[in-house]
Design a protein around this motif. Structure first.
Motif, PDB file in Angstrom:
ATOM      1  N   VAL A 239      63.518  56.459  84.795  1.00  0.00           N
ATOM      2  CA  VAL A 239      62.137  56.935  84.634  1.00  0.00           C
ATOM      3  C   VAL A 239      61.735  57.847  85.787  1.00  0.00           C
ATOM      4  N   ARG A 240      62.340  57.648  86.944  1.00  0.00           N
ATOM      5  CA  ARG A 240      61.989  58.449  88.125  1.00  0.00           C
ATOM      6  C   ARG A 240      62.916  59.642  88.325  1.00  0.00           C
ATOM      7  N   SER A 241      63.818  59.874  87.379  1.00  0.00           N
ATOM      8  CA  SER A 241      64.774  60.981  87.508  1.00  0.00           C
ATOM      9  C   SER A 241      64.259  62.220  86.795  1.00  0.00           C
ATOM     10  N   PRO A 242      63.921  63.295  87.527  1.00  0.00           N
ATOM     11  CA  PRO A 242      63.456  64.527  86.865  1.00  0.00           C
ATOM     12  C   PRO A 242      64.489  65.094  85.898  1.00  0.00           C
ATOM     13  N   ALA A 243      65.780  64.996  86.231  1.00  0.00           N
ATOM     14  CA  ALA A 243      66.818  65.528  85.353  1.00  0.00           C
ATOM     15  C   ALA A 243      66.851  64.768  84.029  1.00  0.00           C
ATOM     16  N   PHE A 244      66.757  63.444  84.100  1.00  0.00           N
ATOM     17  CA  PHE A 244      66.758  62.644  82.881  1.00  0.00           C
ATOM     18  C   PHE A 244      65.509  62.899  82.054  1.00  0.00           C
ATOM     19  N   LEU A 245      64.346  62.885  82.684  1.00  0.00           N
ATOM     20  CA  LEU A 245      63.089  63.091  81.963  1.00  0.00           C
ATOM     21  C   LEU A 245      63.015  64.480  81.341  1.00  0.00           C
ATOM     22  N   GLY A 246      63.505  65.479  82.066  1.00  0.00           N
ATOM     23  CA  GLY A 246      63.499  66.834  81.527  1.00  0.00           C
ATOM     24  C   GLY A 246      64.378  66.956  80.302  1.00  0.00           C
ATOM     25  N   ALA A 247      65.578  66.373  80.363  1.00  0.00           N
ATOM     26  CA  ALA A 247      66.493  66.424  79.223  1.00  0.00           C
ATOM     27  C   ALA A 247      65.912  65.693  78.021  1.00  0.00           C
ATOM     28  N   ALA A 248      65.346  64.507  78.254  1.00  0.00           N
ATOM     29  CA  ALA A 248      64.790  63.725  77.153  1.00  0.00           C
ATOM     30  C   ALA A 248      63.562  64.410  76.543  1.00  0.00           C
ATOM     31  N   PHE A 372      67.363  58.111  75.981  1.00  0.00           N
ATOM     32  CA  PHE A 372      67.437  59.519  75.583  1.00  0.00           C
ATOM     33  C   PHE A 372      67.323  59.641  74.066  1.00  0.00           C
ATOM     34  N   ASN A 373      68.096  58.832  73.337  1.00  0.00           N
ATOM     35  CA  ASN A 373      68.025  58.875  71.883  1.00  0.00           C
ATOM     36  C   ASN A 373      66.646  58.469  71.374  1.00  0.00           C
ATOM     37  N   LEU A 374      65.994  57.549  72.083  1.00  0.00           N
ATOM     38  CA  LEU A 374      64.626  57.180  71.726  1.00  0.00           C
ATOM     39  C   LEU A 374      63.736  58.416  71.709  1.00  0.00           C
ATOM     40  N   CYS A 375      63.814  59.211  72.764  1.00  0.00           N
ATOM     41  CA  CYS A 375      62.971  60.408  72.843  1.00  0.00           C
ATOM     42  C   CYS A 375      63.315  61.400  71.733  1.00  0.00           C
ATOM     43  N   TYR A 376      64.608  61.603  71.491  1.00  0.00           N
ATOM     44  CA  TYR A 376      65.009  62.520  70.419  1.00  0.00           C
ATOM     45  C   TYR A 376      64.534  62.011  69.063  1.00  0.00           C
ATOM     46  N   LEU A 377      64.729  60.727  68.819  1.00  0.00           N
ATOM     47  CA  LEU A 377      64.423  60.188  67.501  1.00  0.00           C
ATOM     48  C   LEU A 377      62.927  60.009  67.273  1.00  0.00           C
ATOM     49  N   LEU A 378      62.133  59.944  68.336  1.00  0.00           N
ATOM     50  CA  LEU A 378      60.684  59.973  68.140  1.00  0.00           C
ATOM     51  C   LEU A 378      60.281  61.252  67.407  1.00  0.00           C
ATOM     52  N   GLY A 379      61.072  62.301  67.612  1.00  0.00           N
ATOM     53  CA  GLY A 379      60.815  63.556  66.904  1.00  0.00           C
ATOM     54  C   GLY A 379      60.962  63.414  65.404  1.00  0.00           C
ATOM     55  N   THR A 380      61.833  62.495  64.942  1.00  0.00           N
ATOM     56  CA  THR A 380      61.997  62.283  63.510  1.00  0.00           C
ATOM     57  C   THR A 380      60.787  61.586  62.911  1.00  0.00           C
ATOM     58  N   ALA A 381      60.032  60.859  63.726  1.00  0.00           N
ATOM     59  CA  ALA A 381      58.802  60.232  63.248  1.00  0.00           C
ATOM     60  C   ALA A 381      57.626  61.196  63.350  1.00  0.00           C
ATOM     61  N   PHE A 382      57.550  61.947  64.442  1.00  0.00           N
ATOM     62  CA  PHE A 382      56.428  62.861  64.658  1.00  0.00           C
ATOM     63  C   PHE A 382      56.491  64.066  63.730  1.00  0.00           C
ATOM     64  N   GLY A 383      57.685  64.636  63.533  1.00  0.00           N
ATOM     65  CA  GLY A 383      57.800  65.861  62.747  1.00  0.00           C
ATOM     66  C   GLY A 383      57.245  65.723  61.341  1.00  0.00           C
ATOM     67  N   PRO A 384      57.782  64.806  60.501  1.00  0.00           N
ATOM     68  CA  PRO A 384      57.253  64.633  59.145  1.00  0.00           C
ATOM     69  C   PRO A 384      55.791  64.195  59.125  1.00  0.00           C
ATOM     70  N   ALA A 385      55.373  63.359  60.094  1.00  0.00           N
ATOM     71  CA  ALA A 385      53.979  62.902  60.117  1.00  0.00           C
ATOM     72  C   ALA A 385      53.036  64.060  60.381  1.00  0.00           C
ATOM     73  N   ILE A 386      53.424  64.963  61.262  1.00  0.00           N
ATOM     74  CA  ILE A 386      52.588  66.125  61.552  1.00  0.00           C
ATOM     75  C   ILE A 386      52.466  67.014  60.312  1.00  0.00           C
ATOM     76  N   VAL A 387      53.572  67.185  59.587  1.00  0.00           N
ATOM     77  CA  VAL A 387      53.538  67.986  58.347  1.00  0.00           C
ATOM     78  C   VAL A 387      52.610  67.343  57.335  1.00  0.00           C
ATOM     79  N   ALA A 388      52.699  66.000  57.183  1.00  0.00           N
ATOM     80  CA  ALA A 388      51.830  65.310  56.226  1.00  0.00           C
ATOM     81  C   ALA A 388      50.358  65.474  56.590  1.00  0.00           C
ATOM     82  N   LEU A 389      50.039  65.423  57.875  1.00  0.00           N
ATOM     83  CA  LEU A 389      48.653  65.608  58.321  1.00  0.00           C
ATOM     84  C   LEU A 389      48.165  67.028  58.016  1.00  0.00           C
ATOM     85  N   LEU A 390      49.017  68.024  58.257  1.00  0.00           N
ATOM     86  CA  LEU A 390      48.630  69.418  58.008  1.00  0.00           C
ATOM     87  C   LEU A 390      48.422  69.662  56.517  1.00  0.00           C
TER      88      LEU A 390
END
Length: 393
Positions: A239-248, A372-390
């Protein structure tokens, strides 16, 4: 915990089969949600919750199952995840009501997330990491079309059960991994707090005020727990690593753009063309397949390239795809935007995963992959939900 995994004997094909089928759950329902709604007597908007729940399951399951790897080992995790996928797929085939179907989707997603995380955990080189992440993209590229065809030939229920294919690789993992008992104590509180935080974040697009407040409150509790247990379920060093947080963070942004386009394109192409649902599915295959296939070469070659330049190119590609999709009224322009988004997200997942794990101490590699995968896969929840809202706005 000390893990001894005979990685060289676990083939790259096994890694691909272990990881790739999760994409059936993410993108497979893209063209059949209307059939699901009709079959269960719910509205199309309600049927979209299947995608949201699957997104929640893989987001929550990724760090939880990675934590289980660190606590119980590869074999126990593979067995549990395989069982969850089997149970979830069985419910997809027979559940008589929508709530039960949602429960099956959640179980299936938890298991699929764990199997995908295992594939990336066992990938010991950029080339093998590229095989795992490219399999996700390639399967995702054909998932809408496969979903449409399988629904026409068999049933929409079979489409929802397709992630079960990943279980075929579980025997290979069980046969080529062994572990020693963990001497450490499992940080159950950290796991519960992280699950609550992920749940609140997944619901932010649907209930911005309530879920946003809940996310802030849980994030504060998470920060306090992190100070008490810096080597707990979520290692503070990550959590305190800028390299890890930036990549995620970059991986999350690229995933949001890609999965938003996957769910937005069918409606946009319907408006702009006279194509049928099957024709739209066929049209969407080439940009997604092109992006997923090319990503393997990009990730495999990333060790010989300047990482900052490569990451900058991927970010520009993702941003250009979003702008093109937002402003073009040309069908082939939309497909080109999808190709760019697919290349950026699939390549970014592999390239940034290598960068994220390189920033983590060896003893926290499993946790780094999971977060890391958590951050990537949150995109699979946010992406379709944002489209449904729009669409509903």
């Amino acid at each position: 915990m000390s893990l001894h995994v005979r990685q060289a004997r676990l083939s790259a094909l096994s890694l691909a089969v272990l990881a790739g089928p999760m994409s059936f759950g993410i993108a497979g329902p893209a063209l059949i949600l209307g059939e699901v709604a009709d079959g269960l007597g719910v509205s199309p908007a309600t049927a979209t919750w299947l995608v949201t729940v699957f997104g929640w399951g893989i987001a929550v399951g990724t760090p939880l199952m990675s934590g289980l790897v660190g606590h119980r080992g590869v074999r126990a995790t593979a067995a549990l995840c395989g069982l969850l996928v089997l149970v979830g797929s069985a419910l997809a085939l027979v559940a008589p009501s929508f709530p039960l179907l949602l429960a099956g989707s959640a179980a299936q997603a938890l298991g699929a997330a764990g199997l995908t995380g295992l594939a990336m955990h066992l990938a010991d080189s950029p080339r093998r990491m590229g095989m795992a992440t490219a399999s996700l993209a390639v399967v995702g590229s054909v998932s809408p079309l496969v979903g449409s065809l399988v629904s026409d030939l068999l049933s929409w229920r079979v489409v929802l059960a397709l992630p079960v294919v990943a279980v075929l690789a579980v025997p290979a993992v069980l046969g080529h991994a062994r572990q020693e008992p963990s001497p450490g104590r499992f940080d159950a509180t950290g796991a519960v707090v992280l699950t609550a935080l992920v749940t609140a974040l997944v619901f932010v697009p649907h209930q911005p005020v309530v879920a946003g407040i809940a996310a802030v409150v849980v994030a504060a509790a998470f920060a306090l727990h992190l100070r008490r247990r810096p080597d707990g379920f979520v290692p503070a060093v990550l959590v305190r690593s800028p390299a890890f947080l930036g990549a995620a963070g970059l991986a999350f942004a690229l995933a949001v753009g890609n999965f938003a386009l996957i769910y937005a394109l069918p409606a946009r192409l319907t408006e702009l063309t006279t194509w049928t649902s099957a024709q739209i599915g066929v049209a969407m295959v080439w940009p997604l397949l092109f992006g997923g296939g090319l990503s393997w070469f990009v990730v495999a070659a990333s060790a010989r390239m300047r990482p900052r330049l490569l990451i900058a190119v991927l970010v520009v590609a993702g941003f250009a795809a979003a702008l093109t999709a937002a402003f073009t009224g040309w069908a082939f322009g939309l497909l080109a935007a999808q190709a760019a988004a697919s290349i950026a997200a699939a390549s970014g997942q592999g390239v940034l995963a290598v960068r994220a794990t390189a920033a983590a101490p060896e003893e926290h590699r499993a946790a780094a992959i999971g977060l890391f995968n958590l951050c990537y896969l949150l995109g699979t929840a946010f992406g379709p939900a944002i489209v449904a809202l729009l669409v509903s706005a």
